[in-house]
Write an enzyme that holds these catalytic residues in place. Sequence first.
Site, PDB file in Angstrom:
ATOM      1  N   CYS A 151      11.111  -5.921  -2.420  1.00 57.05           N
ATOM      2  CA  CYS A 151      10.474  -4.894  -1.729  1.00 57.05           C
ATOM      3  C   CYS A 151      10.733  -5.249  -0.525  1.00 57.05           C
ATOM      4  O   CYS A 151      10.386  -4.203   0.390  1.00 57.05           O
ATOM      5  CB  CYS A 151       9.033  -5.080  -2.134  1.00 57.05           C
ATOM      6  N   CYS A 185      -3.825  -0.112  -5.210  1.00 56.47           N
ATOM      7  CA  CYS A 185      -2.449   0.012  -5.399  1.00 56.47           C
ATOM      8  C   CYS A 185      -1.438   1.056  -4.680  1.00 56.47           C
ATOM      9  O   CYS A 185      -1.885   2.204  -4.634  1.00 56.47           O
ATOM     10  CB  CYS A 185      -2.074   0.084  -6.921  1.00 56.47           C
ATOM     11  N   SER A 186      -0.499   0.586  -4.117  1.00 52.48           N
ATOM     12  CA  SER A 186       0.481   1.689  -3.735  1.00 52.48           C
ATOM     13  C   SER A 186       1.516   2.004  -5.087  1.00 52.48           C
ATOM     14  O   SER A 186       1.351   1.810  -6.125  1.00 52.48           O
ATOM     15  CB  SER A 186       1.779   0.814  -2.976  1.00 52.48           C
ATOM     16  N   ILE A 223       3.956   4.293  -7.612  1.00 57.62           N
ATOM     17  CA  ILE A 223       5.235   4.339  -8.057  1.00 57.62           C
ATOM     18  C   ILE A 223       5.971   5.613  -7.329  1.00 57.62           C
ATOM     19  O   ILE A 223       5.306   6.656  -7.171  1.00 57.62           O
ATOM     20  CB  ILE A 223       5.257   4.512  -9.682  1.00 57.62           C
ATOM     21  N   LYS A 268       0.494   2.624   0.500  1.00 56.25           N
ATOM     22  CA  LYS A 268      -0.501   2.870  -0.267  1.00 56.25           C
ATOM     23  C   LYS A 268      -0.739   4.443  -0.273  1.00 56.25           C
ATOM     24  O   LYS A 268      -0.666   4.984  -1.676  1.00 56.25           O
ATOM     25  CB  LYS A 268      -1.892   2.522   0.345  1.00 56.25           C
ATOM     26  N   HIS A 287       5.745   3.826  -1.923  1.00 59.08           N
ATOM     27  CA  HIS A 287       6.627   2.745  -1.855  1.00 59.08           C
ATOM     28  C   HIS A 287       7.497   2.770  -2.824  1.00 59.08           C
ATOM     29  O   HIS A 287       7.555   2.147  -3.853  1.00 59.08           O
ATOM     30  CB  HIS A 287       5.622   1.540  -2.506  1.00 59.08           C
TER      31      HIS A 287
END
Lengths: 402, 151
Positions: free
Chosen positions: A96, A220-221, A223, A345, A349
């Site tokens: 990442c 969570c960030s 998809i 977020k 991402h």
Amino acid sequence: MAIWSFFRYLYFLYVMKVGVSAIGISRFGRRLDTNVFDLVYESVSEVFDEGYVSPEDIDYVVFTSTGFAPEGSPAGVYLEYIGLNPKAVHRVEAACASGSAGIYTAYNTVRSGTAKNVLVLGLEKMYEFDTLTAVEFLARLGSFFWEVRDYGITFPGYYATFMTRYMYEYGATEEDFCLVAVKNHYYGARNTKAQYQREISLDDCMNSRYIARPIKLYDCSPITDGSAAVVISSEEAIKDMGVDTPVWIDAIGTASMPASLTNRDDFTSISSARLAAEYAYKKAGITDPVKEIDVATVHDCFTVAEILAYEDLGFARRGEGVKLIREGETYVGGKIPVNLDGGLKAKGHPVGATGVAMYVEIVKQLRGEAEKGRQAIISKGVGLTHNIGGVGQYAYVSILRR
Amino acid sequence: MGIIGYDEKSGKPILMDPREFKVRYRSSLGSLEKYYKELEVGRVVAVKCKECGSKYFPPRSYCPSCGSQDLEFFVLSSRGRLITYTEINVKPQTHSKYGDYIVGVVEVDGVKVVGHVKAKFKDLRPDQNVEIKVERREGDEYPRIVFKPLD
């Protein structure tokens, strides 16, 4: 001749400045409306549309992505589409943090005098396969042989081990972490390129289902499909091209730590991020980051990661990162505004493009070009990016100056 | 059916690949054969450097502390301390056939080990003592490390 070369070397290393001359970013999201080639072109076209840098000025291209492309070697294929042959190109990968690793490569290439202008192009199109396969791909960015294959830990799972221990040691609650999601959605709602351009409430986050307990869906960030591009240039090239809004790279600090959970001593901090920050602050002459930095983007792949970043970057003492968010100090007008683009977020991402997108954001902020309602007050002219690959096996901290 | 599919949510055109790309890794074991042989008979082993005494899990064939290649396997104790854990609710493709499972990190004999925790999430807390065992999951031939809370 030899003496001249030596002075030239010293000039490149200690005198010449390196900066960002142009930026571009695609709209982030579930981009089923576009093919991957046009998604790449979306950010590259913005770079050239700025009018400072033209394709002929580019000496070399660094492509950054992880493993989502169907091509085993995407760099050459996408370069062909954007029409930059015969410029040299290769891919740089650091999970990442691939985007920052690519910028680091470009920065050092310019500093060495090998190139004047390097295009760094980050891409990930993660909706090209189903969610479970995406979860598998992301998990394999961790320690596959010992932890992912037999024990099925996922990426949210890796960070959840930190959240569990952090809550236990410092008495933080799930609500504290949800406050990060609320803040980042607040700013995502004001970013026209963000995946989620809507605000959420604390209840929305608290009522969301567990993904890797105690991490919930709204921690969570997402998809994301997206691309981002920057041109890293020498001081000379920036003057020659007449760039009137250059943003200089004062320092890039980078460090590593073990990928495996079994070789970690600490589950409440990312040691590589602390080392990267320490180096970057020293080189940029920063002694009190909260007082000397106007705006920061940090790697909030999960809300706990943003809290850890506050502490690893010295914005708060160990165990006191949650206080910053509870007191609203990371909003515009607070002590140190963080992730005013919505962060990973809410902005999204696209893993291999994220580090590049962070640079795009800080350059926008320092130029004063962010949308109304999410522009920081720029009084010192200094911004920071913090980009983590894996759970710290790759860490990059950059200091940018107007 | 034509070659163009349309996304259910957005109606956007998608080219569906009629072929599937399957991957199954074959990992050469070399010096790690012993670890899996021991696991098969229910023992979890780590390694200790004969030169400087450093201990490592997972096992490895040279010591990064002193450079020695003289390491010996030793069987880990059956009691350790649970440092941290998470319950995996959304599983990766390769683990999607299982129900929710808890992954934990346990400290034992100066090393840390990753395994599955057999307990209810709500009953767990960091720093509690656990028993370390090797078990096969129901319907699964593959041995794995499991932790059971002792207190």
